[in-house]
Each structure stands twice: as C-alpha cells, then as structure tokens.
Design a protein around this motif. Structure first.
Motif, PDB file in Angstrom:
ATOM      1  N   ASN A  96       0.629  -1.174  -0.006  1.00  0.00           N
ATOM      2  CA  ASN A  96       0.840  -0.236   0.225  1.00  0.00           C
ATOM      3  C   ASN A  96       1.169   1.135   0.126  1.00  0.00           C
ATOM      4  OD1 ASN A  96      -2.406  -1.102   0.722  1.00  0.00           O
ATOM      5  ND2 ASN A  96      -1.701  -2.474   2.264  1.00  0.00           N
ATOM      6  N   THR A  97       0.029   2.322  -0.587  1.00  0.00           N
ATOM      7  CA  THR A  97       1.098   3.460  -0.125  1.00  0.00           C
ATOM      8  C   THR A  97       0.821   4.172   1.246  1.00  0.00           C
ATOM      9  OG1 THR A  97      -0.843   4.966  -1.122  1.00  0.00           O
ATOM     10  CG2 THR A  97       0.836   3.771  -3.253  1.00  0.00           C
ATOM     11  N   CYS A  98       1.799   5.061   0.560  1.00  0.00           N
ATOM     12  CA  CYS A  98       1.769   6.174   2.206  1.00  0.00           C
ATOM     13  C   CYS A  98       1.479   5.092   3.345  1.00  0.00           C
ATOM     14  CB  CYS A  98       0.466   6.754   2.138  1.00  0.00           C
ATOM     15  SG  CYS A  98       0.186   8.123   0.689  1.00  0.00           S
ATOM     16  N   SER A  99       1.889   4.364   3.638  1.00  0.00           N
ATOM     17  CA  SER A  99       1.897   2.881   4.679  1.00  0.00           C
ATOM     18  C   SER A  99       3.599   2.491   4.796  1.00  0.00           C
ATOM     19  CB  SER A  99       0.677   2.126   4.721  1.00  0.00           C
ATOM     20  OG  SER A  99       1.078   1.227   5.990  1.00  0.00           O
ATOM     21  N   ALA A 100       3.752   3.136   6.217  1.00  0.00           N
ATOM     22  CA  ALA A 100       5.458   2.175   6.192  1.00  0.00           C
ATOM     23  C   ALA A 100       5.711   0.810   5.889  1.00  0.00           C
ATOM     24  CB  ALA A 100       5.756   2.424   7.361  1.00  0.00           C
ATOM     25  N   GLU A 101       5.861   0.347   5.484  1.00  0.00           N
ATOM     26  CA  GLU A 101       5.884  -1.334   6.084  1.00  0.00           C
ATOM     27  C   GLU A 101       7.502  -1.535   6.083  1.00  0.00           C
ATOM     28  OE1 GLU A 101       4.621  -3.732   2.538  1.00  0.00           O
ATOM     29  OE2 GLU A 101       2.973  -2.386   2.709  1.00  0.00           O
ATOM     30  N   THR A 102       7.980  -2.839   7.079  1.00  0.00           N
ATOM     31  CA  THR A 102       8.965  -2.782   7.660  1.00  0.00           C
ATOM     32  C   THR A 102      10.208  -4.205   7.078  1.00  0.00           C
ATOM     33  OG1 THR A 102       8.349  -2.469   9.867  1.00  0.00           O
ATOM     34  CG2 THR A 102      10.155  -4.049  10.002  1.00  0.00           C
ATOM     35  N   VAL A 103      10.821  -3.775   6.626  1.00  0.00           N
ATOM     36  CA  VAL A 103      11.959  -4.510   5.840  1.00  0.00           C
ATOM     37  C   VAL A 103      13.171  -5.494   6.467  1.00  0.00           C
ATOM     38  CG1 VAL A 103      13.432  -5.194   3.967  1.00  0.00           C
ATOM     39  CG2 VAL A 103      12.231  -3.318   3.696  1.00  0.00           C
ATOM     40  N   SER A 104      13.451  -6.752   6.882  1.00  0.00           N
ATOM     41  CA  SER A 104      13.645  -7.385   7.603  1.00  0.00           C
ATOM     42  C   SER A 104      15.100  -7.955   6.602  1.00  0.00           C
ATOM     43  CB  SER A 104      13.328  -8.485   8.644  1.00  0.00           C
ATOM     44  OG  SER A 104      12.126  -7.297   9.015  1.00  0.00           O
ATOM     45  N   GLY A 105      16.548  -7.659   6.768  1.00  0.00           N
ATOM     46  CA  GLY A 105      17.134  -8.889   5.901  1.00  0.00           C
ATOM     47  C   GLY A 105      18.624  -8.777   6.894  1.00  0.00           C
ATOM     48  N   ASP A 106      19.157  -9.695   6.781  1.00  0.00           N
ATOM     49  CA  ASP A 106      20.419 -10.225   7.050  1.00  0.00           C
ATOM     50  C   ASP A 106      22.046 -10.635   6.258  1.00  0.00           C
ATOM     51  OD1 ASP A 106      22.462 -12.242   8.691  1.00  0.00           O
ATOM     52  OD2 ASP A 106      20.552 -12.921   9.395  1.00  0.00           O
ATOM     53  N   THR A 107      22.664  -9.535   6.653  1.00  0.00           N
ATOM     54  CA  THR A 107      24.297 -10.368   5.984  1.00  0.00           C
ATOM     55  C   THR A 107      24.828 -11.598   6.259  1.00  0.00           C
ATOM     56  OG1 THR A 107      25.364  -8.385   7.280  1.00  0.00           O
ATOM     57  CG2 THR A 107      24.396  -7.577   5.317  1.00  0.00           C
ATOM     58  N   SER A 108      24.104 -11.505   6.629  1.00  0.00           N
ATOM     59  CA  SER A 108      25.662 -12.983   7.304  1.00  0.00           C
ATOM     60  C   SER A 108      25.734 -13.663   6.293  1.00  0.00           C
ATOM     61  CB  SER A 108      24.740 -13.969   8.143  1.00  0.00           C
ATOM     62  OG  SER A 108      24.531 -13.361  10.091  1.00  0.00           O
ATOM     63  N   GLY A 109      26.941 -14.209   5.710  1.00  0.00           N
ATOM     64  CA  GLY A 109      27.169 -15.285   4.882  1.00  0.00           C
ATOM     65  C   GLY A 109      26.931 -14.594   3.522  1.00  0.00           C
ATOM     66  N   ALA A 110      27.182 -12.955   3.345  1.00  0.00           N
ATOM     67  CA  ALA A 110      26.931 -11.416   2.042  1.00  0.00           C
ATOM     68  C   ALA A 110      28.390 -10.940   2.244  1.00  0.00           C
ATOM     69  CB  ALA A 110      26.413 -11.376   2.347  1.00  0.00           C
ATOM     70  N   CYS A 111      29.057 -11.203   0.933  1.00  0.00           N
ATOM     71  CA  CYS A 111      30.192 -10.386   0.418  1.00  0.00           C
ATOM     72  C   CYS A 111      30.242  -9.142   0.178  1.00  0.00           C
ATOM     73  CB  CYS A 111      30.622 -11.449  -0.658  1.00  0.00           C
ATOM     74  SG  CYS A 111      31.400 -12.749  -0.685  1.00  0.00           S
ATOM     75  N   PRO A 112      31.012  -8.035   0.031  1.00  0.00           N
ATOM     76  CA  PRO A 112      31.312  -6.660  -0.429  1.00  0.00           C
ATOM     77  C   PRO A 112      31.230  -6.818  -1.764  1.00  0.00           C
ATOM     78  CG  PRO A 112      33.015  -7.094   1.507  1.00  0.00           C
ATOM     79  CD  PRO A 112      32.545  -9.010   0.814  1.00  0.00           C
ATOM     80  N   GLU A 113      30.682  -5.372  -1.856  1.00  0.00           N
ATOM     81  CA  GLU A 113      30.340  -5.400  -3.305  1.00  0.00           C
ATOM     82  C   GLU A 113      31.676  -4.579  -4.048  1.00  0.00           C
ATOM     83  OE1 GLU A 113      27.873  -5.819  -5.274  1.00  0.00           O
ATOM     84  OE2 GLU A 113      27.533  -6.816  -3.843  1.00  0.00           O
ATOM     85  N   ALA A 114      31.846  -4.635  -5.202  1.00  0.00           N
ATOM     86  CA  ALA A 114      32.952  -4.461  -5.452  1.00  0.00           C
ATOM     87  C   ALA A 114      33.519  -3.436  -5.709  1.00  0.00           C
ATOM     88  CB  ALA A 114      33.317  -4.845  -7.111  1.00  0.00           C
ATOM     89  N   ASN A 115      32.506  -2.195  -5.762  1.00  0.00           N
ATOM     90  CA  ASN A 115      32.341  -0.459  -5.517  1.00  0.00           C
ATOM     91  C   ASN A 115      31.518   0.095  -4.595  1.00  0.00           C
ATOM     92  OD1 ASN A 115      30.484   0.449  -7.705  1.00  0.00           O
ATOM     93  ND2 ASN A 115      31.764  -0.887  -9.307  1.00  0.00           N
ATOM     94  N   ASP A 116      31.496   1.044  -4.366  1.00  0.00           N
ATOM     95  CA  ASP A 116      30.635   1.648  -3.377  1.00  0.00           C
ATOM     96  C   ASP A 116      29.153   2.327  -4.621  1.00  0.00           C
ATOM     97  OD1 ASP A 116      31.424   4.105  -4.489  1.00  0.00           O
ATOM     98  OD2 ASP A 116      31.886   4.612  -2.291  1.00  0.00           O
ATOM     99  N   TYR A 117      29.370   2.040  -5.826  1.00  0.00           N
ATOM    100  CA  TYR A 117      28.622   2.881  -6.956  1.00  0.00           C
ATOM    101  C   TYR A 117      28.346   4.602  -6.720  1.00  0.00           C
ATOM    102  CZ  TYR A 117      27.155  -1.748  -7.943  1.00  0.00           C
ATOM    103  OH  TYR A 117      26.746  -3.293  -8.171  1.00  0.00           O
ATOM    104  N   GLY A 118      29.518   4.922  -6.055  1.00  0.00           N
ATOM    105  CA  GLY A 118      29.267   6.191  -6.398  1.00  0.00           C
ATOM    106  C   GLY A 118      28.737   6.747  -4.649  1.00  0.00           C
ATOM    107  N   SER A 119      28.090   6.272  -3.679  1.00  0.00           N
ATOM    108  CA  SER A 119      26.790   5.802  -2.989  1.00  0.00           C
ATOM    109  C   SER A 119      28.255   6.933  -1.900  1.00  0.00           C
ATOM    110  CB  SER A 119      26.195   4.264  -2.794  1.00  0.00           C
ATOM    111  OG  SER A 119      26.794   3.772  -1.565  1.00  0.00           O
ATOM    112  N   GLY A 120      28.589   5.864  -1.587  1.00  0.00           N
ATOM    113  CA  GLY A 120      29.868   6.906  -0.006  1.00  0.00           C
ATOM    114  C   GLY A 120      29.425   5.694   0.607  1.00  0.00           C
TER     115      GLY A 120
END
Length: 297
Positions: A96-120
């Motif tokens: 739905n729009t105009c309604s906050a929804e919670t996102v859950s994630g986990d970086t365990s086992g993941a790798c870094p990216e080759a670059n930061d895409y210019g994001s900082g």
C-alpha cells in the motif's frame, strides 16, 4: 612455482589444497595480479573469501630442503545468500502507498561489492545484500525510516550501475519518479540482521489549493499530503483542499465532524482565489470533535 586459475563467477569462498606427494611444509599464496597478493598461508590449505569472477594467480613454495612433488585441489563455493547481488535483489515494494512497511534482512554470509556505486556507503567493505522496489505511477517520493543501528543503505538506479542518492544512515525522504524500479544495497558495519521501514508517498489529488475538490459526502484523508505553505494552526501539517459553495441569500451554518482522525487536526476556511486567500473564520485546531462556521448573508 606459479599457476593461474580462472573463476567464471563470483564465489563466497575459494579453497586451494596441496596434496603432498613429496613436498613438505608448503606455503600457499593467491594473488589478484602478479605483485598484488590477496592471502598467504603456511600450510597445505588456503581459503580466500568473497572473490569476484576473473583470473587469479596461485603460488606454491617451500624451503629448499622441503621441496618435492604435489597435486592441487580447487573448490569453489557459491554464496547461499539469495539476494547477494543487484540482479537477484529481493522485491520489497510496499503493498500500500502512504503506509510504512518493515523490511527485514541479514548480511550473514554475504560479500562486499566490488565498488560503492558512488554512494559513499561502505558496501565495498562490509557484507551487503540487495532489495528492489517499484513505484506507482503517482509516487513522488519514498521515506526510509527506523534504520537499525550501523545500517547503511545505498539507493541505486534501475540499471544497477550508479548511485541515485547519497548514502542513507537515518530517517530521510527521497524524491523518486513514478513507474520506476530502484535498488537498495544494505550493509552493516558489524554484519548480521537488520530492519528498516519503507513508504511509497503518493500525494492525494487535491494536495494543493489549485487542485481543490468540491466538498461532498465521503471519506477523506491527508495521507502523503504535502506540508502546507499556509497554515493558521501554527504547525507544519500535511493538508488537502476542498471547495464549498454557500447558497445565495441568507447565511448558512456549516458543520464539520471528525469521525476517526486521531491527533490534532486543523480546519481552516478561506475565501478568494488561491493566489490571494483570506481567512474568514477562526480556525479549528484541536482533536476529534465538530467545528461549525456561518457564511455571511
């Protein structure tokens, strides 16, 4: 002695084992290029984490008195993280729009990216996972809020090639285009699980005075409305606009009743055109209740 090895795809780990048929106390090393070492191990096993596809160079050495023959075994282990890359991003488009929804994630086992895409963001240093969302035709912005401690979010464009917005580390509103897919790279300085909220903001059609609608019976809301430039209740509230036409002749008593809006609300009555409005009655700035005003004869 030296060997080259070509990785056809990114791997979570790459293992090299020396199986001795004569050599003793070997030293193993892996290089990104000749002269640029990644890892060295004194022993029969070397495991290098998070390698990108490409060619690597492997050195096997020993002290002069320990030389001898050997076999090499190579093992490539792919990541078990389903949203490890931008191409495999998890869809988190709110239902739905105009309604906050919670996102859950986990970086365990993941790798870094080759670059930061210019994001900082430190997505090229810390383990990173990916999400995507698609805006509706009338979405004008998104809210990213309630970020877990030490969480960094990099907003990346639809081509997965460059940053769309500087690194997000706290609550923020970001302008976006309608009917567009965006990607979010999420990383933690400490790794592990995290949460954040996302909201698609789709302003109501009568968000500004020039788009005011006739006031008729029905259900109304101010969700995703813009902060009003004119506000006689003394705050910074989102608002919507309506038109009401008083009958000619005698004055009329008009009453507004709040049904279920919580918190403080403001009802302000103006006359004139949108370029030169005049407040004609004391505004109602309170909680649930009724508000009446009388039109002039």
């Amino acid at each position: 002695v030296w060997y080259s090895y070509n990785l056809d795809q990114d791997v979570a780990s790459f293992e090299v084992i020396v199986n001795s048929t004569g050599i003793t106390d070997p030293v193993l090393a892996i290089y990104e290029s000749c002269g640029s070492i990644i890892l060295e191990e004194c022993g029969t096993t070397l495991t290098s984490e998070c390698l990108s596809a490409g060619t690597y160079y492997i050195q096997v050495a020993s002290a002069y008195g320990n030389n001898g023959t050997f076999d090499l075994t190579f093992t490539e282990t792919l990541s078990s993280v389903s949203n490890e890359t931008c191409d495999s991003a998890e869809d988190i488009t709110p239902s739905n729009t105009c309604s906050a929804e919670t996102v859950s994630g986990d970086t365990s086992g993941a790798c870094p990216e080759a670059n930061d895409y210019g994001s900082g963001c430190d997505i090229d240093i810390n383990p990173t996972v990916w999400f995507s969302f698609t805006t509706t035709s009338n979405t004008t912005s998104i809210d990213l809020t309630e970020l877990s401690s030490n969480l960094e979010l990099a907003l990346v464009d639809a081509s997965c090639s460059s940053s769309y917005f500087p690194c997000v580390v706290g609550d923020i509103n970001i302008p976006v285009s309608g009917n567009e897919t965006y990607y979010i790279a999420a990383s933690l300085t400490t790794g592990g699980s995290f949460e954040f909220d996302i909201t698609l903001n789709e302003p109501p059609s009568n968000d500004i005075c020039d788009n005011s609608e006739p006031l008729e019976g029905g259900t109304f809301n101010t969700c995703c409305g813009a902060i009003e430039g004119i506000d006689d209740c003394g705050g910074s509230e989102t608002g919507v606009w309506y038109e009401i036409f008083g009958p000619d002749g005698d004055g009329s008593l008009i009453t507004f009743s709040n049904i279920d809006m919580s918190g403080s609300i403001g009802i302000e009555i103006y006359e004139g055109d949108c370029g030169g409005l005049t407040l004609i009655n004391e505004p109602y700035c309170d909680g649930a209740g009724s508000y009446s005003f009388e039109t002039a004869n």
